[in-house]
Design a protein around this motif. Structure first.
Motif, mmCIF file in Angstrom:
data_model
loop_
_atom_site.group_PDB
_atom_site.id
_atom_site.type_symbol
_atom_site.label_atom_id
_atom_site.label_comp_id
_atom_site.label_asym_id
_atom_site.label_seq_id
_atom_site.Cartn_x
_atom_site.Cartn_y
_atom_site.Cartn_z
ATOM 1 N N MET A 1 37.995 46.583 36.231
ATOM 2 C CA MET A 1 38.808 46.574 37.441
ATOM 3 C C MET A 1 39.618 45.286 37.465
ATOM 4 N N GLN A 2 40.913 45.440 37.605
ATOM 5 C CA GLN A 2 41.797 44.283 37.741
ATOM 6 C C GLN A 2 41.823 43.888 39.209
ATOM 7 N N ARG A 3 41.216 42.767 39.525
ATOM 8 C CA ARG A 3 41.043 42.371 40.910
ATOM 9 C C ARG A 3 42.180 41.521 41.474
ATOM 10 N N SER A 4 42.958 40.952 40.627
ATOM 11 C CA SER A 4 44.054 40.142 41.139
ATOM 12 C C SER A 4 45.314 40.421 40.337
ATOM 13 N N PHE A 5 46.426 40.160 40.947
ATOM 14 C CA PHE A 5 47.710 40.390 40.296
ATOM 15 C C PHE A 5 48.252 39.038 39.856
ATOM 16 N N CYS A 6 48.558 38.907 38.576
ATOM 17 C CA CYS A 6 49.173 37.670 38.104
ATOM 18 C C CYS A 6 50.601 37.973 37.677
ATOM 19 N N THR A 7 51.423 36.959 37.582
ATOM 20 C CA THR A 7 52.835 37.157 37.264
ATOM 21 C C THR A 7 53.029 37.701 35.854
ATOM 22 N N PHE A 9 51.073 40.012 34.428
ATOM 23 C CA PHE A 9 50.227 41.197 34.324
ATOM 24 C C PHE A 9 50.773 42.209 33.319
ATOM 25 N N PHE A 10 52.062 42.477 33.345
ATOM 26 C CA PHE A 10 52.648 43.472 32.456
ATOM 27 C C PHE A 10 52.650 42.981 31.005
ATOM 28 N N ASP A 11 52.855 41.691 30.811
ATOM 29 C CA ASP A 11 52.727 41.129 29.466
ATOM 30 C C ASP A 11 51.292 41.286 28.968
ATOM 31 N N ARG A 12 50.342 41.034 29.846
ATOM 32 C CA ARG A 12 48.931 41.173 29.498
ATOM 33 C C ARG A 12 48.598 42.608 29.106
ATOM 34 N N MET A 13 49.159 43.565 29.827
ATOM 35 C CA MET A 13 48.928 44.973 29.504
ATOM 36 C C MET A 13 49.455 45.298 28.112
ATOM 37 N N GLN A 14 50.665 44.848 27.792
ATOM 38 C CA GLN A 14 51.249 45.120 26.480
ATOM 39 C C GLN A 14 50.461 44.423 25.370
ATOM 40 N N LEU A 15 50.037 43.204 25.623
ATOM 41 C CA LEU A 15 49.273 42.463 24.628
ATOM 42 C C LEU A 15 47.949 43.162 24.334
ATOM 43 N N TYR A 16 47.256 43.591 25.372
ATOM 44 C CA TYR A 16 45.980 44.270 25.184
ATOM 45 C C TYR A 16 46.174 45.607 24.463
ATOM 46 N N ASN A 17 47.218 46.357 24.824
ATOM 47 C CA ASN A 17 47.498 47.621 24.162
ATOM 48 C C ASN A 17 47.821 47.383 22.686
ATOM 49 N N LEU A 57 42.553 49.999 35.875
ATOM 50 C CA LEU A 57 42.108 50.248 37.248
ATOM 51 C C LEU A 57 42.392 48.990 38.056
ATOM 52 N N CYS A 58 43.168 49.135 39.094
ATOM 53 C CA CYS A 58 43.609 47.970 39.868
ATOM 54 C C CYS A 58 43.235 48.149 41.339
ATOM 55 N N ASN A 59 42.782 47.073 41.952
ATOM 56 C CA ASN A 59 42.485 47.150 43.381
ATOM 57 C C ASN A 59 43.686 46.736 44.225
ATOM 58 N N ASN A 60 44.793 46.447 43.564
ATOM 59 C CA ASN A 60 46.046 46.169 44.270
ATOM 60 C C ASN A 60 47.136 46.970 43.572
ATOM 61 N N SER A 61 48.146 47.320 44.286
ATOM 62 C CA SER A 61 49.168 48.204 43.738
ATOM 63 C C SER A 61 50.139 47.436 42.848
ATOM 64 N N VAL A 62 50.272 47.883 41.610
ATOM 65 C CA VAL A 62 51.303 47.370 40.722
ATOM 66 C C VAL A 62 52.389 48.425 40.542
ATOM 67 N N LEU A 63 52.231 49.521 41.263
ATOM 68 C CA LEU A 63 53.203 50.609 41.168
ATOM 69 C C LEU A 63 54.310 50.406 42.191
ATOM 70 N N ARG A 64 55.489 50.842 41.859
ATOM 71 C CA ARG A 64 56.642 50.637 42.742
ATOM 72 C C ARG A 64 56.557 51.441 44.029
ATOM 73 N N SER A 65 55.981 52.619 43.956
ATOM 74 C CA SER A 65 55.890 53.471 45.137
ATOM 75 C C SER A 65 54.488 53.414 45.729
#
Length: 100
Positions: A1-7, A9-17, A57-65
């Motif tokens: 679970m991703q509990r916090s949003f960092c600036t 975050f999207f780079d982290r997602m790509q790096l992990y993938n 899985l995120c407890n805060n919204s990273v989605l635009r909508s």
């Protein structure tokens, strides 16, 4: 679970993938299945990437909508997006985000 949003975050997602893709490729190239293929087939498939899906899985919204709780992301051509014909460049790397 991703509990916090960092600036980043999207780079982290790509790096992990990318890490998952490289690990999957490394394991595939050393698998009994791959090693059992004829030499010509191994040369042909040497750079074939495995399908990699990372689920976030995120407890805060990273989605635009705010109207959705789940989205699947891929990489698209900027030209194709602008022309309205956007299809993923490859379905091999995807990111599924589920937000609470």
């Amino acid at each position: 679970m991703q509990r916090s949003f960092c600036t980043l975050f999207f780079d982290r997602m790509q790096l992990y993938n990318s890490y998952l893709t490289l690990r999957g490729k490394y394991e595939f190239n050393r698998s009994d299945y791959f090693m059992g293929l004829p030499e010509e087939e191994r040369r042909y498939r040497y750079y074939e990437l495995p399908e990699t899906v990372s689920i976030w899985l995120c407890n805060n919204s990273v989605l635009r909508s705010k109207d959705i709780y789940k989205d699947v992301w891929s990489t698209y051509s900027e030209y194709e997006v602008k022309s309205g014909n956007a299809l993923p460049i490859s379905r091999k790397n995807r990111y599924i985000k589920i937000c609470a």
